[in-house]
Motif scaffolding. Structure first.
Motif, PDB file in Angstrom:
ATOM      1  N   PHE A 156       0.859  -1.184   0.000  1.00  0.00           N
ATOM      2  CA  PHE A 156       0.000   0.000   0.000  1.00  0.00           C
ATOM      3  C   PHE A 156       0.893   1.231   0.000  1.00  0.00           C
ATOM      4  O   PHE A 156       2.109   1.128   0.218  1.00  0.00           O
ATOM      5  N   ASN A 157       0.293   2.369  -0.260  1.00  0.00           N
ATOM      6  CA  ASN A 157       1.067   3.590  -0.403  1.00  0.00           C
ATOM      7  C   ASN A 157       1.377   4.194   0.965  1.00  0.00           C
ATOM      8  O   ASN A 157       0.642   5.027   1.492  1.00  0.00           O
ATOM      9  N   GLU A 158       2.494   3.783   1.497  1.00  0.00           N
ATOM     10  CA  GLU A 158       2.840   4.203   2.857  1.00  0.00           C
ATOM     11  C   GLU A 158       3.165   5.684   2.930  1.00  0.00           C
ATOM     12  O   GLU A 158       3.041   6.305   3.975  1.00  0.00           O
ATOM     13  N   LEU A 159       3.564   6.264   1.825  1.00  0.00           N
ATOM     14  CA  LEU A 159       3.882   7.700   1.834  1.00  0.00           C
ATOM     15  C   LEU A 159       2.634   8.533   2.124  1.00  0.00           C
ATOM     16  O   LEU A 159       2.687   9.514   2.852  1.00  0.00           O
ATOM     17  N   VAL A 160       1.518   8.112   1.541  1.00  0.00           N
ATOM     18  CA  VAL A 160       0.263   8.807   1.822  1.00  0.00           C
ATOM     19  C   VAL A 160      -0.115   8.576   3.283  1.00  0.00           C
ATOM     20  O   VAL A 160      -0.487   9.500   4.001  1.00  0.00           O
ATOM     21  N   SER A 202       3.273   3.840  10.372  1.00  0.00           N
ATOM     22  CA  SER A 202       2.084   4.689  10.417  1.00  0.00           C
ATOM     23  C   SER A 202       0.809   3.865  10.559  1.00  0.00           C
ATOM     24  O   SER A 202      -0.071   4.204  11.349  1.00  0.00           O
ATOM     25  N   THR A 203       0.705   2.765   9.817  1.00  0.00           N
ATOM     26  CA  THR A 203      -0.536   1.982   9.868  1.00  0.00           C
ATOM     27  C   THR A 203      -0.662   1.240  11.198  1.00  0.00           C
ATOM     28  O   THR A 203      -1.747   1.155  11.769  1.00  0.00           O
ATOM     29  N   ASP A 310     -15.396  -1.810   6.835  1.00  0.00           N
ATOM     30  CA  ASP A 310     -15.259  -0.794   5.805  1.00  0.00           C
ATOM     31  C   ASP A 310     -13.869  -0.920   5.188  1.00  0.00           C
ATOM     32  O   ASP A 310     -13.041  -1.687   5.682  1.00  0.00           O
ATOM     33  N   VAL A 311     -13.642  -0.152   4.134  1.00  0.00           N
ATOM     34  CA  VAL A 311     -12.404  -0.364   3.374  1.00  0.00           C
ATOM     35  C   VAL A 311     -11.571   0.914   3.313  1.00  0.00           C
ATOM     36  O   VAL A 311     -12.078   1.998   3.007  1.00  0.00           O
ATOM     37  N   ILE A 312     -10.297   0.782   3.606  1.00  0.00           N
ATOM     38  CA  ILE A 312      -9.344   1.878   3.382  1.00  0.00           C
ATOM     39  C   ILE A 312      -8.621   1.558   2.079  1.00  0.00           C
ATOM     40  O   ILE A 312      -8.083   0.455   1.925  1.00  0.00           O
ATOM     41  N   ASP A 313      -8.635   2.505   1.161  1.00  0.00           N
ATOM     42  CA  ASP A 313      -8.035   2.279  -0.142  1.00  0.00           C
ATOM     43  C   ASP A 313      -6.504   2.218  -0.019  1.00  0.00           C
ATOM     44  O   ASP A 313      -5.902   3.093   0.604  1.00  0.00           O
ATOM     45  N   TRP A 314      -5.896   1.215  -0.628  1.00  0.00           N
ATOM     46  CA  TRP A 314      -4.446   1.026  -0.462  1.00  0.00           C
ATOM     47  C   TRP A 314      -3.620   2.123  -1.129  1.00  0.00           C
ATOM     48  O   TRP A 314      -2.473   2.346  -0.796  1.00  0.00           O
ATOM     49  N   LEU A 415      -7.469  -1.831   5.948  1.00  0.00           N
ATOM     50  CA  LEU A 415      -6.682  -1.460   4.777  1.00  0.00           C
ATOM     51  C   LEU A 415      -6.546  -2.688   3.873  1.00  0.00           C
ATOM     52  O   LEU A 415      -5.922  -3.682   4.261  1.00  0.00           O
ATOM     53  N   ASN A 416      -7.183  -2.601   2.721  1.00  0.00           N
ATOM     54  CA  ASN A 416      -7.069  -3.723   1.789  1.00  0.00           C
ATOM     55  C   ASN A 416      -5.771  -3.594   1.010  1.00  0.00           C
ATOM     56  O   ASN A 416      -5.569  -2.612   0.319  1.00  0.00           O
ATOM     57  N   HIS A 417      -4.911  -4.583   1.129  1.00  0.00           N
ATOM     58  CA  HIS A 417      -3.623  -4.513   0.437  1.00  0.00           C
ATOM     59  C   HIS A 417      -3.802  -4.642  -1.060  1.00  0.00           C
ATOM     60  O   HIS A 417      -4.700  -5.322  -1.537  1.00  0.00           O
ATOM     61  N   HIS A 418      -2.890  -3.996  -1.759  1.00  0.00           N
ATOM     62  CA  HIS A 418      -2.814  -4.197  -3.200  1.00  0.00           C
ATOM     63  C   HIS A 418      -2.291  -5.608  -3.454  1.00  0.00           C
ATOM     64  O   HIS A 418      -2.741  -6.342  -4.315  1.00  0.00           O
ATOM     65  N   HIS A 419      -1.318  -5.994  -2.696  1.00  0.00           N
ATOM     66  CA  HIS A 419      -0.794  -7.357  -2.710  1.00  0.00           C
ATOM     67  C   HIS A 419      -0.221  -7.586  -1.325  1.00  0.00           C
ATOM     68  O   HIS A 419      -0.003  -6.647  -0.572  1.00  0.00           O
ATOM     69  N   LEU A 420       0.036  -8.827  -1.003  1.00  0.00           N
ATOM     70  CA  LEU A 420       0.566  -9.108   0.319  1.00  0.00           C
ATOM     71  C   LEU A 420       2.045  -8.775   0.396  1.00  0.00           C
ATOM     72  O   LEU A 420       2.792  -9.097  -0.517  1.00  0.00           O
TER      73      LEU A 420
END
Ligand code: UDP
Ligand code: MN
Length: 650
Positions: A156-160, A202-203, A310-314, A415-420
């Protein structure tokens, strides 16, 4: 000579003093930075690129160059304050290159503290070896490159994520009926168990703060953070320090990599609360999420509950509310899904704030009575690192006397991962977990799974899982069989008939290919294609007694016709099927006849054109596919069902 020695001793003592002061300053600075690092940016504007090129992925925010006589990583007593950092691999030794003394006599130690927000102030890379070089490269890279690198590292985008407050509040998504709910005064206390393996700073910390910020303290026994042998530097002593300042949060380190199931079982063993709440290490809780879960468990200790996830966008970290009602299901490949069905509300508006029974619960957040969890057999200790442990627990809970529900007035975002982030070199681990479920719980129905996952079938043939303990548990708990589970708990799952000769890959003689529906299309209806036969079970379909040609891991899509194009449509839930969805297989000729039109199923290869379709050349037909055509004896109308896994045995 003596004078020289005295001078050396004085210099040494000065150095000791200096180093001790330095160690103290270092730890103080690290902590103050960590506590101040909550971004000021709110969720609404997460992407403002402040200082775009100054931020690096993990900049050395603080560097200390220590000169020591020892070139190796052995620190003398003088350097004791730095010892924990060394253990955490946060202390790097640079080669003695560039120092005045002979290489074997002197070493430079460089301390890098990751994650604080001080801008990179590292001296010129050339004097700091590899690490400096990496930093320089990052500095040169664009923000986009850094985002790509972050996504690769974490999924996921850790910078965001770093720019969003650790205390952000989610927008309200609960039904107004939830606000008037009254809870009993004496709810049981919860231990929130958060397992993590190489989670981003952060997460992870947003998860912890989110629990602390939303769970009423009178219902929160503790938060247990269980480190499943993480390797990332920021999860070592810096995290220990950080956590030591949080009331009610304990950090437990596993010395072995346990995987999700093992790690949660460890957390459960250390928990003191009456109710265990297992939570993924990248969640954010809605206000009021805990009480409705505890209320439900308090009413019936064998009820296991989950919030609406609910879903947090990755990519953007945006919050997306899930539509109610929602429940957890799985398909015949033992893949898990959350299934939202808002239409059900039209029939029964009372459902808005009433829990719904769920055949499975996802593992993201799960509340379960601690004693019930232990008595029902915790998590299966044979489950490898990751995957399907929640399906195993769910089937067991239902079959062995418990029940499962999703509670609408409790919402937690995951947070739904883009990939594991932990890569599986092959799928074997996940398959082995599925094999444990099939062999322990599915009785004869396991064949339906193995036919749709031939990889699992071959692994199973090569080695049997050791499930004797779990079978003993199943017997001693008097658990019900899978037929009961399917008919009572999960009647919505269609049970394939998989008749020999009428199920398997649908092989076309004329093209030497198989009927195909790309996985990417998921459960959505769409046009059928042809493709090389996969042999994996992904192209499995069956012709059932009702004449339906059922497709897919849920077997919930049926071969249908739109004009002459053959497509997949949702199968009728209430039988019998209409003749539009009925087919007849003529074994002698291999023809599959569409009952309504009395036309035959024909395969067309890419670039090939069926008659009467010239106008559609530029559309889907040029890609080939399945069509309805007047019946002939052309090999493109000849089909076989190729069963990949024989009907006998697993
Ligand atoms: N996890 C763990 N050990 C592992 C793999 C995962 O402790 O070997 C943790 C992970 O950090 C997360 C939870 O278990 O908190 C579930 O994993 P993940 O979120 O990757 O699963 P998903 O939500 O993608 O199914
Ligand atoms: Mn997760």
């Amino acid at each position: 000579m003596r004078l020289w020695r005295r001078a050396t001793t004085v210099r040494r003592s000065m150095l000791c003093l200096w180093l001790l002061l330095l160690g103290f300053a270092l730890v103080t600075l690290a902590l103050s930075n960590l506590f101040n690092r909550d971004g000021v940016h709110s969720y609404q504007k997460p992407r403002s690129p402040r200082r775009p090129l100054q931020r690096v992925l993990r900049p050395p925010d603080l560097e200390v160059i220590v000169e020591s006589k020892d070139p190796a990583l052995e620190l003398g007593d003088d350097l004791a304050p730095l010892r924990s950092l060394q253990e955490d691999q946060l202390l790097f030794v640079q080669s003695s290159q560039g120092s005045k003394s002979p290489p074997q006599r002197k070493g430079n130690y460089k301390v890098l503290l990751p994650g604080t927000n001080k801008e990179a102030t590292s001296p010129a890379p050339s004097t700091h070896g590899e690490i400096g070089e990496a930093v320089r490269l990052h500095l040169e890279g664009s923000e986009k490159d850094m985002e790509v690198a972050a996504v690769q590292k974490y999924g996921f985008n850790e910078l965001v994520s770093e720019r969003i407050s650790l205390h952000r509040r989610l927008p309200e998504a609960r039904h107004p009926g939830c606000f008037v709910e009254q809870f009993s005064e004496s709810l049981p206390l919860a231990s929130v168990v958060i397992c993590f393996h190489d989670e981003a700073w952060s997460t992870l910390l947003r998860t912890v703060h989110s629990v602390l910020d939303t769970a009423p303290s009178q219902y929160l026994q503790e938060v247990l953070l269980i480190d499943d042998l993480s390797q990332h530097g920021h999860l070592k002593s810096v995290l220990s320090e950080y956590v030591s300042h949080l009331d009610g949060v304990r950090l437990i380190r596993s010395t072995k990599r346990l995987g999700v199931a093992g790690c949660r079982t460890l957390g459960a063993a250390r928990a003191a609360g009456e109710v265990l709440v297992f939570m993924d290490s990248h969640c954010e809780c809605q206000k009021g999420w805990l009480e409705p879960l505890l209320e439900r468990v308090a009413q019936d200790r064998t009820t296991v509950v989950s919030p609406v996830m609910d879903v947090i966008d990755w990519e953007t970290f945006q919050y997306n509310a899930t539509q109610w009602p929602v429940r957890g299901v799985f398909d015949w490949k033992l893949n898990f899904y959350w299934e939202s069905n808002p239409k059900l509300l039209d029939k029964d508006p009372d459902m808005n704030n009433k829990p719904v029974r769920s055949p499975v619960l996802g593992g993201e957040v799960l509340a379960i009575d601690r004693h019930f969890f232990q008595s029902v057999g915790a998590y299966d200790p044979g489950m490898l690192l990751w995957g399907t442990e929640q399906i195993e627990l769910s089937i067991r809970v239902w079959s062995c006397g418990g029940s499962m529900e999703v509670v609408p007035c409790s919402r937690v975002a995951h947070l739904n991962h883009h990939h594991l982030p932990y890569s599986f070199p092959d799928q074997e681990m996940l398959q082995k977990n599925k094999i444990r479920i099939a062999d322990t719980w599915m009785d004869a129905y396991k064949k339906i799974f193995y036919r749709r996952d031939t990889f699992a079938h071959f692994i199973r043939q090569a080695e049997s899982p050791n499930i004797s303990e779990r079978l003993r548990l199943k017997r001693s708990l008097g658990c019900r069989n899978f037929h009961w589970y399917l008919t009572t708990v999960y009647p919505q799952l269609y049970i394939p008939q998989d008749r020999p000769g009428l199920s398997g890959e649908l092989y076309n003689v004329g093209t030497g290919s198989c009927a195909e529906y790309s996985e990417g299309q998921g459960q959505q209806p769409g046009p059928m294609n042809i493709a090389p036969c996969s042999g994996t079970g992904s192209q499995h379909c069956e012709l059932n007694f009702e004449g339906e040609l059922r497709w897919g891991p849920l077997a919930a899509l049926c071969l249908d016709a739109k004009a002459e194009r053959v497509v997949l449509s949702p199968c009728p839930i209430h039988r019998p099927a209409t003749s539009k969805l009925q087919w007849k297989f003529i074994k002698l000729s291999g023809q599959l006849v569409h009952q309504e039109s009395q036309l035959c199923l024909e395969a067309v290869k890419e670039g090939g054109l069926p008659q009467n379709s010239q106008r559609e050349v530029n559309t889907h037909i040029s890609r080939g596919g399945l069509f309805l055509r007047s019946c002939t004896h052309h090999p493109r109308q000849q089909w076989h069902f190729e069963q990949l896994v024989a009907s006998k045995g697993a």
